[in-house]
Scaffold this motif. Structure first.
Motif, PDB file in Angstrom:
ATOM      1  N   THR A 211      44.467   7.941  28.091  1.00 49.43           N
ATOM      2  CA  THR A 211      45.081   9.666  27.933  1.00 49.43           C
ATOM      3  C   THR A 211      44.734  10.505  28.112  1.00 49.43           C
ATOM      4  O   THR A 211      43.166  10.112  28.238  1.00 49.43           O
ATOM      5  N   ASN A 212      44.798  11.777  28.145  1.00 51.51           N
ATOM      6  CA  ASN A 212      44.249  13.145  28.451  1.00 51.51           C
ATOM      7  C   ASN A 212      43.540  13.598  26.797  1.00 51.51           C
ATOM      8  O   ASN A 212      42.851  14.312  27.499  1.00 51.51           O
ATOM      9  N   LYS A 213      44.103  12.922  25.789  1.00 52.43           N
ATOM     10  CA  LYS A 213      42.872  13.011  24.714  1.00 52.43           C
ATOM     11  C   LYS A 213      42.627  11.288  23.674  1.00 52.43           C
ATOM     12  O   LYS A 213      41.490  12.059  22.600  1.00 52.43           O
ATOM     13  N   GLY A 214      42.044  11.169  25.158  1.00 56.11           N
ATOM     14  CA  GLY A 214      40.984   9.963  24.402  1.00 56.11           C
ATOM     15  C   GLY A 214      42.660   8.586  24.891  1.00 56.11           C
ATOM     16  O   GLY A 214      43.028   8.368  24.407  1.00 56.11           O
ATOM     17  N   PRO A 215      41.484   7.510  24.125  1.00 52.46           N
ATOM     18  CA  PRO A 215      42.044   6.000  24.258  1.00 52.46           C
ATOM     19  C   PRO A 215      42.148   5.720  22.509  1.00 52.46           C
ATOM     20  O   PRO A 215      42.236   6.075  21.380  1.00 52.46           O
ATOM     21  N   PHE A 216      43.651   5.301  23.387  1.00 50.16           N
ATOM     22  CA  PHE A 216      44.774   4.725  21.819  1.00 50.16           C
ATOM     23  C   PHE A 216      45.778   3.229  22.033  1.00 50.16           C
ATOM     24  O   PHE A 216      45.348   3.019  22.592  1.00 50.16           O
ATOM     25  N   SER A 217      45.746   3.221  21.126  1.00 51.40           N
ATOM     26  CA  SER A 217      47.093   1.765  21.054  1.00 51.40           C
ATOM     27  C   SER A 217      48.109   1.895  21.470  1.00 51.40           C
ATOM     28  O   SER A 217      48.680   2.821  19.958  1.00 51.40           O
ATOM     29  N   LEU A 218      48.915   1.307  21.727  1.00 57.92           N
ATOM     30  CA  LEU A 218      51.134   1.584  21.362  1.00 57.92           C
ATOM     31  C   LEU A 218      50.607  -0.114  20.904  1.00 57.92           C
ATOM     32  O   LEU A 218      50.148  -0.553  21.166  1.00 57.92           O
ATOM     33  N   LYS A 219      51.567   0.332  19.381  1.00 61.45           N
ATOM     34  CA  LYS A 219      51.885  -1.564  19.019  1.00 61.45           C
ATOM     35  C   LYS A 219      53.552  -1.309  18.735  1.00 61.45           C
ATOM     36  O   LYS A 219      53.953  -0.255  18.520  1.00 61.45           O
ATOM     37  N   LEU A 220      53.589  -2.177  18.825  1.00 65.95           N
ATOM     38  CA  LEU A 220      55.454  -2.446  18.662  1.00 65.95           C
ATOM     39  C   LEU A 220      55.097  -3.861  18.212  1.00 65.95           C
ATOM     40  O   LEU A 220      54.936  -4.782  17.737  1.00 65.95           O
ATOM     41  N   LEU A 221      56.147  -3.456  16.602  1.00 65.04           N
ATOM     42  CA  LEU A 221      55.328  -4.177  15.303  1.00 65.04           C
ATOM     43  C   LEU A 221      57.113  -4.603  14.948  1.00 65.04           C
ATOM     44  O   LEU A 221      57.961  -4.429  15.625  1.00 65.04           O
ATOM     45  N   HIS A 222      56.080  -6.365  14.954  1.00 61.83           N
ATOM     46  CA  HIS A 222      57.261  -7.454  15.373  1.00 61.83           C
ATOM     47  C   HIS A 222      58.519  -7.513  14.198  1.00 61.83           C
ATOM     48  O   HIS A 222      59.878  -8.564  13.756  1.00 61.83           O
ATOM     49  N   ARG A 223      57.656  -6.464  12.703  1.00 56.58           N
ATOM     50  CA  ARG A 223      59.073  -7.251  11.712  1.00 56.58           C
ATOM     51  C   ARG A 223      59.970  -5.981  11.173  1.00 56.58           C
ATOM     52  O   ARG A 223      60.099  -5.007  12.093  1.00 56.58           O
ATOM     53  N   ARG A 224      60.569  -6.315  10.357  1.00 52.43           N
ATOM     54  CA  ARG A 224      61.993  -5.490   9.732  1.00 52.43           C
ATOM     55  C   ARG A 224      61.174  -3.636  10.245  1.00 52.43           C
ATOM     56  O   ARG A 224      60.242  -3.905   9.348  1.00 52.43           O
ATOM     57  N   PRO A 225      61.706  -2.183  10.334  1.00 52.37           N
ATOM     58  CA  PRO A 225      61.123  -1.333  10.046  1.00 52.37           C
ATOM     59  C   PRO A 225      60.601  -0.516   9.263  1.00 52.37           C
ATOM     60  O   PRO A 225      59.776  -0.025   8.281  1.00 52.37           O
ATOM     61  N   THR A 226      61.494  -1.134   7.596  1.00 55.19           N
ATOM     62  CA  THR A 226      61.410  -1.176   6.553  1.00 55.19           C
ATOM     63  C   THR A 226      60.318  -1.870   5.558  1.00 55.19           C
ATOM     64  O   THR A 226      59.488  -1.280   5.159  1.00 55.19           O
ATOM     65  N   ARG A 227      60.336  -2.957   6.489  1.00 52.56           N
ATOM     66  CA  ARG A 227      58.808  -3.384   5.660  1.00 52.56           C
ATOM     67  C   ARG A 227      57.528  -2.910   7.271  1.00 52.56           C
ATOM     68  O   ARG A 227      55.749  -2.650   6.252  1.00 52.56           O
ATOM     69  N   SER A 228      58.047  -2.584   7.926  1.00 53.83           N
ATOM     70  CA  SER A 228      56.181  -2.161   8.758  1.00 53.83           C
ATOM     71  C   SER A 228      56.308  -1.074   8.499  1.00 53.83           C
ATOM     72  O   SER A 228      54.955  -0.311   8.313  1.00 53.83           O
TER      73      SER A 228
END
Length: 364
Positions: A59-76
């Motif tokens: 990105t224009n603000k540096g490197p990041f990671s984007l993560k899609l978590l597979h667990r339930r939202p409340t668990r994540s």
């Protein structure tokens, strides 16, 4: 209504980093919630069986990671809260979460949680020799010490395994019985006779471990609840603890849970003995000492470590998958692997006796 994210392991067996188009499109929608411009996205890892993925985004603000978590939202959100706590309150070397435009830790879309974190460019794995292993153990102890005091945020599940040790042992004993039923039903398979030859012995070992657990300090530890508990990583190893210019970093905190933290060390010891193909007491002592330097091990924790090591963990880990496809998994490769594991399990007992002598009075 947004399409719900489903596992995709059956969709494309040829591409090890395949992500369905609808999830790629969803990722683009998620990134609109952030205050940066994306120049490039690269899939780095997937969990297609569960429905998760990691991208590196430039990105224009540096490197990041984007993560899609597979667990339930409340668990994540329990995990994300822990990650934020470790960075903000303890200055731990875990990746900083990047907030959305509205100041939130994550975006919920497709029934799952997505989040962005800082990408650590200089990470590299440690050598898998004794010195590398000791650094890994020290970093684990440091992680456990720093994670004490975490209180889950509102809206997150209370994820605790502290009270589950007896049930875990009971389940192991029960499943060992299932393995016997399967091996008898498919007795023509190469690994069947090898599995059957040790099951009675291993079930008895689990029963003895359960008895030791009942008469140990376990109930006293459980009675303290999560207030004094550490977080276990549950998937700690060379891929999730790596060196950078400023020291060791712990990454991929998706599965963290309250627990008796020494179990992470138990898993690491089992992994190393399997790797070495021998139970090396000097190696284990070095691992324990390196961990202890960062997070002093109490007598109670040491007791839990030895009891947990007494289970036939390696055998169970390598055989448990046969329930899904006995005719393909109880093959000659498994039979050969089990010969090594059975030998390792025999070697283990004198080592545990010596380790018990390291503490006054002995534990095993």
């Amino acid at each position: 209504m947004t399409e719900q994210i489903k596992p995709w392991s059956q969709e494309n067996a040829l591409d090890s980093l395949y992500v369905p188009t609808y999830i790629e499109d969803m990722a683009q929608q998620v990134l609109k919630f952030y205050d940066f411009d994306v120049h490039q996205m690269t899939v780095m890892a997937i969990k297609d069986v569960q429905g998760g993925a990691i991208w590196k985004i430039d990105t224009n603000k540096g490197p990041f990671s984007l993560k899609l978590l597979h667990r339930r939202p409340t668990r994540s959100r329990f995990s994300l809260g822990a990650q934020e706590y470790l960075v903000n309150e303890k200055n731990a070397r875990v990746p900083t979460i990047i907030k959305t435009k509205k100041g939130q830790n994550d975006v919920e879309m497709g029934g799952k949680v997505w989040f962005v974190a800082k990408w650590i460019e200089t990470l590299h794995g440690l050598p898998q020799d004794l010195e590398g292993t000791k650094k890994l153990c020290y970093a684990l102890g440091e992680f456990h010490k720093l994670s004490k005091g975490y209180v889950r945020p509102e809206g997150a599940e209370n994820v605790s395994r502290i009270h589950r040790w007896p049930r875990t042992y009971e389940r192991m004993e029960k499943k060992l019985g299932w393995f016997g039923d399967i091996a008898n039903a498919y007795n023509e398979m190469p690994a069947s006779s090898t599995i059957l030859s040790v099951l009675d012995m291993y079930q008895e070992q689990v029963r003895q471990a359960r008895k030791r657990l009942e008469s140990s300090s376990y109930n006293e530890i459980v009675s303290k609840g999560t207030q004094e508990a550490s977080l276990v990583h549950q998937d700690y190893g060379w891929s999730n603890a790596q060196m950078a210019e400023d020291g060791m970093w712990v990454i991929d905190l998706d599965g963290v849970s309250y627990d008796i933290a020494i179990r992470d060390l138990r898993k690491l010891i089992i992994d190393r003995m399997h790797f070495l193909e021998v139970w090396d007491i000097n190696w284990i002592r070095e691992m324990i000492e390196a961990y202890d330097q960062a997070n002093p091990i109490t007598d109670e924790d040491y007791e839990m470590l030895l009891i947990d090591l007494s289970l036939p963990n390696l055998f169970y880990k390598n055989v448990k998958h046969i329930i899904y496809s006995p005719t393909t998994l109880m093959n000659s490769e498994l039979e050969q692997e089990l010969q090594l594991i059975i030998d390792l399990e025999k070697q283990k007992w004198p080592v545990l006796e010596e380790l018990a002598k390291n503490r006054k009075g002995g534990i095993i």
